[in-house]
Design an enzyme around this catalytic site. Sequence first.
Site, PDB file in Angstrom:
ATOM      1  N   TYR A 177       0.840  -1.204   0.000  1.00 38.27           N
ATOM      2  CA  TYR A 177       0.000   0.000   0.000  1.00 38.27           C
ATOM      3  C   TYR A 177       0.874   1.252   0.000  1.00 38.27           C
ATOM      4  CZ  TYR A 177      -3.267   3.455   2.030  1.00 38.27           C
ATOM      5  OH  TYR A 177      -4.011   4.575   2.286  1.00 38.27           O
ATOM      6  N   ALA A 179       3.918   1.508  -0.997  1.00 43.63           N
ATOM      7  CA  ALA A 179       4.606   1.610  -2.294  1.00 43.63           C
ATOM      8  C   ALA A 179       3.707   2.251  -3.348  1.00 43.63           C
ATOM      9  CB  ALA A 179       5.056   0.225  -2.752  1.00 43.63           C
ATOM     10  N   THR A 180       2.418   1.869  -3.354  1.00 48.38           N
ATOM     11  CA  THR A 180       1.513   2.448  -4.365  1.00 48.38           C
ATOM     12  C   THR A 180       1.325   3.948  -4.120  1.00 48.38           C
ATOM     13  OG1 THR A 180      -0.565   2.004  -3.135  1.00 48.38           O
ATOM     14  CG2 THR A 180       0.228   0.273  -4.610  1.00 48.38           C
ATOM     15  N   GLY A 210      -4.005  11.337   7.400  1.00 53.16           N
ATOM     16  CA  GLY A 210      -3.663  10.461   8.530  1.00 53.16           C
ATOM     17  C   GLY A 210      -4.769   9.434   8.698  1.00 53.16           C
ATOM     18  N   LEU A 211      -4.849   8.844   9.890  1.00 52.37           N
ATOM     19  CA  LEU A 211      -5.887   7.833  10.127  1.00 52.37           C
ATOM     20  C   LEU A 211      -7.263   8.506  10.176  1.00 52.37           C
ATOM     21  CD1 LEU A 211      -6.475   4.852  10.702  1.00 52.37           C
ATOM     22  CD2 LEU A 211      -6.107   5.321  13.134  1.00 52.37           C
ATOM     23  N   ILE A 212      -8.166   8.031   9.323  1.00 56.13           N
ATOM     24  CA  ILE A 212      -9.517   8.602   9.210  1.00 56.13           C
ATOM     25  C   ILE A 212     -10.518   7.530   9.649  1.00 56.13           C
ATOM     26  CG2 ILE A 212     -11.164   9.716   7.637  1.00 56.13           C
ATOM     27  CD1 ILE A 212      -8.396  11.185   7.932  1.00 56.13           C
ATOM     28  N   ASP A 213     -11.596   7.968  10.322  1.00 53.28           N
ATOM     29  CA  ASP A 213     -12.476   6.962  10.950  1.00 53.28           C
ATOM     30  C   ASP A 213     -13.469   6.316   9.986  1.00 53.28           C
ATOM     31  OD1 ASP A 213     -14.293   9.019  10.622  1.00 53.28           O
ATOM     32  OD2 ASP A 213     -14.765   9.239  12.752  1.00 53.28           O
ATOM     33  N   THR A 214     -12.989   5.856   8.837  1.00 54.35           N
ATOM     34  CA  THR A 214     -13.866   5.074   7.957  1.00 54.35           C
ATOM     35  C   THR A 214     -13.948   3.655   8.513  1.00 54.35           C
ATOM     36  OG1 THR A 214     -12.066   4.329   6.493  1.00 54.35           O
ATOM     37  CG2 THR A 214     -13.127   6.398   5.928  1.00 54.35           C
TER      38      THR A 214
END
Length: 283
Positions: A177, A179-180, A210-214
């Site tokens: 991930y 790398a992409t 950043g970290l998103i609450d999905t």
Amino acid sequence: GASHVTSPPGEPSLPLKVADLQTDSISGARVLLTGASTGIGEQMAYHYSRFGAEIVLTARRGTLLQKVMEKCLQLGAKKVFYIQADMSSPQAPEEVVHFALQKLGGLDHLVLNHIGGTPFRMWDGDVEHTRWLMQVNFLSYVALASAALPILAESKGSLIVVSSLTGKISTPFTTSYSATKFALDGFFSSLRHELAMQKQDVCITLCILGLIDTEMALEKTRDKVYMSAYPVAEAALTIIKGGATRAREVFYPWWLELLCCLRDWFPDQRDVVIQSFYNYTSV
Ligand code: NDP
């Protein structure tokens, strides 16, 4: 005056000040949005709708897209269409851009947001997965952009690429991930130079999240990451705002920009800090 954006009916209300957002440039804008069936893409669809955009949504699951489309119409979208497409298929990007052009007659914003599913764990040597993920997360973005660039050049439009902190600073459990996402930065930042050198007025906005609450992110990182997740609706609005104001890069939360500035200054301390955010025993 200041306008406010609120969350869709049935979701926690989120009053956001968008006084500095050029909403005029979004009202009536023709938008092609990928990965729109869930998560950040879905929330972007709702924001664009409130601003009165004309939208083509895409993802693989038609039933979800149908529901998102209906909500978009309720929220004020001028027009909404959807097309099902699997971005691991090399033909999909051209078909999707062709569909959008047919339905909208042009394009002002191309929002590249979809990602293929990838495990959140240590590298296990699965090269075939990396190859597949490169197709979904990177090569399809290149193909979508390539098909849409002539149309965006006509409208002096915006090309918005959704990336991640792990596309700027590597983090554990995200080898393929990451790398992409680094690949997206390399390709689109180089392309940005070339468009400027050719005096083409298409802006490229790279979004570092950043970290998103999905649902997807919370599910994957549960018990593995000591970090708080930021609200999806605000992340979605920040991306749209970045595209509309023709920003080169967008950071959400904002302090990720500071982290990126420090990235190469203290590499040993940086790596210790990053590793301290991850629970190694549960992966
Ligand atoms: P979601 O998993 O909620 O959404 C992913 C979207 O991509 C869905 O609409 C999904 O729909 C679609 N998709 C999945 N596989 C394919 C495929 N093969 N072909 C076409 N579409 C596909 O993810 P998020 O909303 O969390 O992520 C959105 C963006 O934000 C991504 O670029 C991600 O890297 C970035 N980001 C997210 C973070 C987070 O913490 N959430 C952190 C940093 C960046 P369907 O399954 O119907 O095809």
